[in-house]
Design a protein around this motif. Structure first.
Motif, mmCIF file in Angstrom:
data_model
loop_
_atom_site.group_PDB
_atom_site.id
_atom_site.type_symbol
_atom_site.label_atom_id
_atom_site.label_comp_id
_atom_site.label_asym_id
_atom_site.label_seq_id
_atom_site.Cartn_x
_atom_site.Cartn_y
_atom_site.Cartn_z
ATOM 1 N N PRO A 2 0.828 -1.208 0.000
ATOM 2 C CA PRO A 2 0.000 0.000 0.000
ATOM 3 C C PRO A 2 0.866 1.263 0.000
ATOM 4 O O PRO A 2 2.009 1.254 0.465
ATOM 5 C CB PRO A 2 -0.798 -0.118 1.292
ATOM 6 N N PHE A 3 0.287 2.330 -0.536
ATOM 7 C CA PHE A 3 0.993 3.608 -0.545
ATOM 8 C C PHE A 3 1.075 4.174 0.861
ATOM 9 O O PHE A 3 0.130 4.107 1.632
ATOM 10 C CB PHE A 3 0.261 4.631 -1.427
ATOM 11 N N THR A 10 1.738 13.031 -2.382
ATOM 12 C CA THR A 10 2.601 13.521 -3.453
ATOM 13 C C THR A 10 2.087 13.081 -4.817
ATOM 14 O O THR A 10 2.065 13.875 -5.766
ATOM 15 C CB THR A 10 4.050 13.026 -3.247
ATOM 16 N N LEU A 11 1.661 11.834 -4.921
ATOM 17 C CA LEU A 11 1.130 11.319 -6.179
ATOM 18 C C LEU A 11 -0.134 12.075 -6.585
ATOM 19 O O LEU A 11 -0.265 12.509 -7.738
ATOM 20 C CB LEU A 11 0.843 9.822 -6.066
ATOM 21 N N LEU A 12 -1.064 12.257 -5.640
ATOM 22 C CA LEU A 12 -2.307 12.968 -5.959
ATOM 23 C C LEU A 12 -2.040 14.430 -6.315
ATOM 24 O O LEU A 12 -2.674 14.976 -7.224
ATOM 25 C CB LEU A 12 -3.288 12.874 -4.792
ATOM 26 N N LEU A 13 -1.139 15.059 -5.616
ATOM 27 C CA LEU A 13 -0.789 16.439 -5.928
ATOM 28 C C LEU A 13 -0.185 16.537 -7.328
ATOM 29 O O LEU A 13 -0.541 17.426 -8.114
ATOM 30 C CB LEU A 13 0.186 16.989 -4.884
ATOM 31 N N SER A 14 0.683 15.595 -7.671
ATOM 32 C CA SER A 14 1.306 15.577 -9.002
ATOM 33 C C SER A 14 0.266 15.354 -10.096
ATOM 34 O O SER A 14 0.291 16.028 -11.135
ATOM 35 C CB SER A 14 2.376 14.488 -9.080
ATOM 36 N N VAL A 15 -0.648 14.423 -9.865
ATOM 37 C CA VAL A 15 -1.708 14.159 -10.851
ATOM 38 C C VAL A 15 -2.597 15.392 -10.992
ATOM 39 O O VAL A 15 -2.997 15.757 -12.106
ATOM 40 C CB VAL A 15 -2.528 12.902 -10.459
ATOM 41 N N ALA A 42 -9.527 18.995 -9.328
ATOM 42 C CA ALA A 42 -10.214 19.381 -8.091
ATOM 43 C C ALA A 42 -10.347 18.188 -7.154
ATOM 44 O O ALA A 42 -10.185 18.324 -5.935
ATOM 45 C CB ALA A 42 -11.582 19.974 -8.407
ATOM 46 N N ALA A 43 -10.604 17.014 -7.718
ATOM 47 C CA ALA A 43 -10.702 15.810 -6.882
ATOM 48 C C ALA A 43 -9.357 15.501 -6.230
ATOM 49 O O ALA A 43 -9.293 15.193 -5.032
ATOM 50 C CB ALA A 43 -11.169 14.627 -7.723
ATOM 51 N N CYS A 44 -8.291 15.593 -6.984
ATOM 52 C CA CYS A 44 -6.954 15.339 -6.428
ATOM 53 C C CYS A 44 -6.599 16.374 -5.360
ATOM 54 O O CYS A 44 -6.082 16.033 -4.295
ATOM 55 C CB CYS A 44 -5.908 15.353 -7.533
ATOM 56 N N PHE A 45 -6.896 17.640 -5.640
ATOM 57 C CA PHE A 45 -6.568 18.700 -4.689
ATOM 58 C C PHE A 45 -7.433 18.618 -3.440
ATOM 59 O O PHE A 45 -7.036 19.095 -2.384
ATOM 60 C CB PHE A 45 -6.706 20.072 -5.334
ATOM 61 N N GLY A 46 -8.612 18.002 -3.544
ATOM 62 C CA GLY A 46 -9.466 17.827 -2.377
ATOM 63 C C GLY A 46 -8.809 16.993 -1.294
ATOM 64 O O GLY A 46 -9.093 17.155 -0.106
ATOM 65 N N TYR A 47 -7.917 16.123 -1.695
ATOM 66 C CA TYR A 47 -7.191 15.280 -0.743
ATOM 67 C C TYR A 47 -5.841 15.873 -0.332
ATOM 68 O O TYR A 47 -5.268 15.460 0.662
ATOM 69 C CB TYR A 47 -6.924 13.897 -1.347
ATOM 70 N N THR A 48 -5.334 16.793 -1.127
ATOM 71 C CA THR A 48 -3.952 17.211 -0.913
ATOM 72 C C THR A 48 -3.762 18.692 -0.651
ATOM 73 O O THR A 48 -2.857 19.072 0.077
ATOM 74 C CB THR A 48 -3.089 16.840 -2.129
ATOM 75 N N HIS A 49 -4.547 19.541 -1.292
ATOM 76 C CA HIS A 49 -4.282 20.976 -1.232
ATOM 77 C C HIS A 49 -5.609 21.730 -1.320
ATOM 78 O O HIS A 49 -6.050 22.115 -2.403
ATOM 79 C CB HIS A 49 -3.358 21.365 -2.393
ATOM 80 N N LYS A 50 -6.246 21.955 -0.167
ATOM 81 C CA LYS A 50 -7.579 22.562 -0.114
ATOM 82 C C LYS A 50 -7.622 23.942 -0.775
ATOM 83 O O LYS A 50 -8.613 24.297 -1.401
ATOM 84 C CB LYS A 50 -8.067 22.665 1.331
ATOM 85 N N HIS A 51 -6.564 24.709 -0.644
ATOM 86 C CA HIS A 51 -6.551 26.047 -1.233
ATOM 87 C C HIS A 51 -6.682 25.968 -2.755
ATOM 88 O O HIS A 51 -7.438 26.735 -3.358
ATOM 89 C CB HIS A 51 -5.273 26.790 -0.831
#
Length: 123
Positions: A2-3, A10-15, A42-51
């Motif tokens: 598992p990740f 990092t992966l979600l932010l990059s995607v 937006a879906a990826c940033f929802g987990y990684t970077h709310k701003h």
């Protein structure tokens, strides 16, 4: 294996960043979709970077479409008509340009995508 949480972030932010870049390119390149990439970002940033997620959700051009997709899986009627017209144009072009053995493929994919798209609610 598992990740690990930091690796996943990092992966979600990059995607997410990649999706924003591709969506931005899609503004200028015909047939490269913009909004689906922004929805994915937006879906990826929802987990990684709310701003960054908030910036996309409140974007003057794409924010309403992203929120409608999130809330109800809705696609605006204007977008459905535009996508249908572009898929029909692409299918017609493929019949003219591709060998007959594969020329039907873009039409088949276009019909399947259009059927799914028109089954979605509108806002």
């Amino acid at each position: 294996m598992p990740f690990k949480p930091q690796m996943k972030r990092t992966l979600l932010l990059s995607v997410g960043v990649l999706c924003v870049v591709l969506g931005t390119i899609g503004i200028f390149v015909p047939l490269l979709p913009t909004v689906p990439f922004m929805i994915a970002a937006a879906a990826c940033f929802g987990y990684t970077h709310k701003h960054w997620e908030d910036k996309l959700l409140n974007h003057p051009r794409y924010g309403e479409t992203i929120r409608a997709w999130r809330e109800a899986g809705a696609i605006p009627r204007k977008a459905k008509w535009m996508a249908t017209a572009l898929m029909a144009f692409s299918a017609a072009l493929s019949w003219w340009q591709l060998p007959l053995t594969v020329a039907w493929l873009p039409s088949a994919v276009g019909v399947a995508v259009a059927a799914w798209m028109w089954s979605r609610p509108e806002r």
